[in-house]
Design a protein around this motif. Sequence first.
Motif, PDB file in Angstrom:
ATOM      1  N   ILE A   3      13.779   2.197 -23.955  1.00 28.52           N
ATOM      2  CA  ILE A   3      12.522   2.934 -23.808  1.00 28.52           C
ATOM      3  C   ILE A   3      12.332   3.745 -25.084  1.00 28.52           C
ATOM      4  CG2 ILE A   3      11.331   4.768 -22.537  1.00 28.52           C
ATOM      5  CD1 ILE A   3      12.796   3.785 -20.021  1.00 28.52           C
ATOM      6  N   ASN A   4      11.224   3.484 -25.768  1.00 27.64           N
ATOM      7  CA  ASN A   4      10.942   4.126 -27.052  1.00 27.64           C
ATOM      8  C   ASN A   4       9.764   5.082 -26.929  1.00 27.64           C
ATOM      9  OD1 ASN A   4      12.947   2.597 -28.499  1.00 27.64           O
ATOM     10  ND2 ASN A   4      11.586   0.853 -28.271  1.00 27.64           N
ATOM     11  N   PRO A   5       9.748   6.137 -27.755  1.00 25.84           N
ATOM     12  CA  PRO A   5       8.621   7.069 -27.715  1.00 25.84           C
ATOM     13  C   PRO A   5       7.305   6.347 -27.986  1.00 25.84           C
ATOM     14  CG  PRO A   5      10.397   7.936 -29.082  1.00 25.84           C
ATOM     15  CD  PRO A   5      10.763   6.526 -28.726  1.00 25.84           C
ATOM     16  N   HIS A   6       6.291   6.771 -27.260  1.00 22.09           N
ATOM     17  CA  HIS A   6       4.920   6.287 -27.427  1.00 22.09           C
ATOM     18  C   HIS A   6       4.730   4.818 -27.062  1.00 22.09           C
ATOM     19  CE1 HIS A   6       4.524  10.163 -29.293  1.00 22.09           C
ATOM     20  NE2 HIS A   6       5.423   9.832 -30.206  1.00 22.09           N
ATOM     21  N   ARG A   7       5.720   4.176 -26.493  1.00 18.70           N
ATOM     22  CA  ARG A   7       5.594   2.801 -25.973  1.00 18.70           C
ATOM     23  C   ARG A   7       5.365   2.907 -24.470  1.00 18.70           C
ATOM     24  NH1 ARG A   7       5.055  -1.692 -28.668  1.00 18.70           N
ATOM     25  NH2 ARG A   7       6.163  -2.678 -26.993  1.00 18.70           N
ATOM     26  N   PRO A   8       4.440   2.144 -23.905  1.00 17.68           N
ATOM     27  CA  PRO A   8       4.135   2.305 -22.480  1.00 17.68           C
ATOM     28  C   PRO A   8       5.305   1.936 -21.569  1.00 17.68           C
ATOM     29  CG  PRO A   8       2.963   0.423 -23.413  1.00 17.68           C
ATOM     30  CD  PRO A   8       3.658   1.095 -24.548  1.00 17.68           C
ATOM     31  N   VAL A   9       5.382   2.650 -20.469  1.00 15.70           N
ATOM     32  CA  VAL A   9       6.329   2.344 -19.393  1.00 15.70           C
ATOM     33  C   VAL A   9       5.524   2.286 -18.101  1.00 15.70           C
ATOM     34  CG1 VAL A   9       8.364   3.360 -20.489  1.00 15.70           C
ATOM     35  CG2 VAL A   9       6.921   4.789 -19.047  1.00 15.70           C
TER      36      VAL A   9
ATOM     37  N   ASP B 113       6.791  10.971 -24.662  1.00 20.34           N
ATOM     38  CA  ASP B 113       6.611  11.667 -25.931  1.00 20.34           C
ATOM     39  C   ASP B 113       7.908  11.589 -26.735  1.00 20.34           C
ATOM     40  OD1 ASP B 113       8.351  13.589 -24.873  1.00 20.34           O
ATOM     41  OD2 ASP B 113       6.783  15.088 -24.557  1.00 20.34           O
ATOM     42  N   ALA B 114       7.934  12.210 -27.887  1.00 22.18           N
ATOM     43  CA  ALA B 114       9.111  12.140 -28.767  1.00 22.18           C
ATOM     44  C   ALA B 114      10.364  12.716 -28.110  1.00 22.18           C
ATOM     45  CB  ALA B 114       8.822  12.852 -30.082  1.00 22.18           C
ATOM     46  N   ASP B 115      10.184  13.639 -27.152  1.00 24.63           N
ATOM     47  CA  ASP B 115      11.325  14.246 -26.450  1.00 24.63           C
ATOM     48  C   ASP B 115      11.700  13.492 -25.170  1.00 24.63           C
ATOM     49  OD1 ASP B 115      11.648  16.324 -28.316  1.00 24.63           O
ATOM     50  OD2 ASP B 115      10.017  17.457 -27.362  1.00 24.63           O
ATOM     51  N   GLY B 116      10.982  12.400 -24.872  1.00 28.59           N
ATOM     52  CA  GLY B 116      11.322  11.588 -23.714  1.00 28.59           C
ATOM     53  C   GLY B 116      10.681  12.040 -22.414  1.00 28.59           C
ATOM     54  N   ARG B 117       9.669  12.898 -22.472  1.00 30.58           N
ATOM     55  CA  ARG B 117       8.988  13.329 -21.253  1.00 30.58           C
ATOM     56  C   ARG B 117       7.801  12.412 -20.988  1.00 30.58           C
ATOM     57  NH1 ARG B 117       9.648  18.639 -23.902  1.00 30.58           N
ATOM     58  NH2 ARG B 117       7.668  18.066 -24.840  1.00 30.58           N
ATOM     59  N   VAL B 118       7.565  12.122 -19.705  1.00 27.36           N
ATOM     60  CA  VAL B 118       6.380  11.347 -19.318  1.00 27.36           C
ATOM     61  C   VAL B 118       5.594  12.143 -18.285  1.00 27.36           C
ATOM     62  CG1 VAL B 118       7.312   9.056 -19.807  1.00 27.36           C
ATOM     63  CG2 VAL B 118       7.665  10.042 -17.570  1.00 27.36           C
ATOM     64  N   ALA B 119       4.276  12.128 -18.438  1.00 26.80           N
ATOM     65  CA  ALA B 119       3.404  12.793 -17.478  1.00 26.80           C
ATOM     66  C   ALA B 119       3.213  11.867 -16.284  1.00 26.80           C
ATOM     67  CB  ALA B 119       2.070  13.123 -18.132  1.00 26.80           C
ATOM     68  N   ALA B 120       3.444  12.397 -15.100  1.00 31.49           N
ATOM     69  CA  ALA B 120       3.355  11.559 -13.893  1.00 31.49           C
ATOM     70  C   ALA B 120       2.889  12.378 -12.697  1.00 31.49           C
ATOM     71  CB  ALA B 120       4.715  10.933 -13.626  1.00 31.49           C
ATOM     72  N   ARG B 121       1.813  13.153 -12.889  1.00 29.83           N
ATOM     73  CA  ARG B 121       1.369  14.069 -11.824  1.00 29.83           C
ATOM     74  C   ARG B 121       1.028  13.344 -10.523  1.00 29.83           C
ATOM     75  NH1 ARG B 121      -1.245  16.121 -16.374  1.00 29.83           N
ATOM     76  NH2 ARG B 121      -0.261  18.000 -17.152  1.00 29.83           N
TER      77      ARG B 121
ATOM     78  N   ASP C 266       0.809  -1.216   0.000  1.00 28.50           N
ATOM     79  CA  ASP C 266       0.000   0.000   0.000  1.00 28.50           C
ATOM     80  C   ASP C 266       0.848   1.273   0.000  1.00 28.50           C
ATOM     81  OD1 ASP C 266       0.882  -0.460   2.566  1.00 28.50           O
ATOM     82  OD2 ASP C 266      -0.976   0.160   3.539  1.00 28.50           O
ATOM     83  N   GLU C 267       2.175   1.150   0.134  1.00 23.86           N
ATOM     84  CA  GLU C 267       3.048   2.316   0.085  1.00 23.86           C
ATOM     85  C   GLU C 267       3.692   2.502  -1.279  1.00 23.86           C
ATOM     86  OE1 GLU C 267       5.759   2.651   3.344  1.00 23.86           O
ATOM     87  OE2 GLU C 267       4.225   2.120   4.803  1.00 23.86           O
ATOM     88  N   LEU C 268       3.300   1.694  -2.248  1.00 25.61           N
ATOM     89  CA  LEU C 268       3.771   1.848  -3.617  1.00 25.61           C
ATOM     90  C   LEU C 268       2.675   2.498  -4.438  1.00 25.61           C
ATOM     91  CD1 LEU C 268       5.349  -1.672  -4.201  1.00 25.61           C
ATOM     92  CD2 LEU C 268       6.539   0.433  -3.691  1.00 25.61           C
ATOM     93  N   VAL C 269       3.069   3.386  -5.343  1.00 31.75           N
ATOM     94  CA  VAL C 269       2.109   4.050  -6.215  1.00 31.75           C
ATOM     95  C   VAL C 269       2.543   3.757  -7.651  1.00 31.75           C
ATOM     96  CG1 VAL C 269       1.041   6.241  -6.835  1.00 31.75           C
ATOM     97  CG2 VAL C 269       1.832   5.870  -4.491  1.00 31.75           C
ATOM     98  N   PHE C 270       1.591   3.270  -8.458  1.00 27.68           N
ATOM     99  CA  PHE C 270       1.904   2.896  -9.839  1.00 27.68           C
ATOM    100  C   PHE C 270       1.141   3.773 -10.823  1.00 27.68           C
ATOM    101  CE2 PHE C 270       2.538  -1.068  -7.464  1.00 27.68           C
ATOM    102  CZ  PHE C 270       3.822  -1.402  -7.876  1.00 27.68           C
ATOM    103  N   ASP C 271       1.720   3.918 -12.002  1.00 27.60           N
ATOM    104  CA  ASP C 271       1.057   4.591 -13.108  1.00 27.60           C
ATOM    105  C   ASP C 271       1.674   4.072 -14.399  1.00 27.60           C
ATOM    106  OD1 ASP C 271      -0.612   6.243 -14.530  1.00 27.60           O
ATOM    107  OD2 ASP C 271       0.245   8.124 -13.790  1.00 27.60           O
ATOM    108  N   VAL C 272       0.938   4.198 -15.474  1.00 28.35           N
ATOM    109  CA  VAL C 272       1.445   3.831 -16.797  1.00 28.35           C
ATOM    110  C   VAL C 272       1.471   5.104 -17.621  1.00 28.35           C
ATOM    111  CG1 VAL C 272       1.019   2.482 -18.886  1.00 28.35           C
ATOM    112  CG2 VAL C 272       0.539   1.493 -16.650  1.00 28.35           C
ATOM    113  N   ALA C 273       2.554   5.305 -18.351  1.00 28.09           N
ATOM    114  CA  ALA C 273       2.695   6.502 -19.179  1.00 28.09           C
ATOM    115  C   ALA C 273       3.353   6.122 -20.496  1.00 28.09           C
ATOM    116  CB  ALA C 273       3.523   7.553 -18.445  1.00 28.09           C
ATOM    117  N   ARG C 274       3.274   7.031 -21.441  1.00 28.48           N
ATOM    118  CA  ARG C 274       3.928   6.852 -22.741  1.00 28.48           C
ATOM    119  C   ARG C 274       4.834   8.062 -22.968  1.00 28.48           C
ATOM    120  NH1 ARG C 274       1.321   3.086 -26.249  1.00 28.48           N
ATOM    121  NH2 ARG C 274      -0.503   2.187 -25.230  1.00 28.48           N
TER     122      ARG C 274
END
Length: 165
Positions: free
Chosen positions: A121-127, A60-68, A50-58
């Motif tokens: 890690i490739n652009p637009h592939r999920p992580v 972008d072409a510049d290597g940024r991931v949204a993880a608010r 319960d102390e781990l927080v998960f998210d899936v992101a893709r």
Amino acid sequence: MTAARQPPRRRLDEQLIGAVIPTPLPRPAPPPAPMPQLPGAFPAAREPVDELVFDVARPDADGRVAARALLQALRWPAGHRLHIDATGGLLLITAAPDGTHAVGTRGALPLPTAARQLCSINPHRPVLLAAIPARDLLIVHPSNTITRLLADLHAAVLGGPSHAG
């Protein structure tokens, strides 16, 4: 032209003498050297689930991931300095006052090109993003790692071979 004369060969009574090597004494074979214990692929989980927080992101072409959501759990505001390290096919992101990277103004994490290439890690592939707030750590798992782990798990549960490469 005259041929050079060779001195006559003398035939000596030559005899081969056996090698003067003593017969080795019988002795037991030495014990095998102890093998070092190799570390496991992943350390045992120490944090409660319960102390781990998960998210899936893709990325972008510049290597940024949204993880608010993860950034909120870690309490990393925009501009927060980060250290990013590629190890074992994963990206480890930690807070560091002297870090060369920073959380973006829109809550995006920068994934440097060299680190992305090391981890496939490739652009637009999920992580898969895993935040461990107790350690002030965010781990980025590339999709090929998740595929391999899940395929192995499914094979173990279903009793068949894994086909993940």
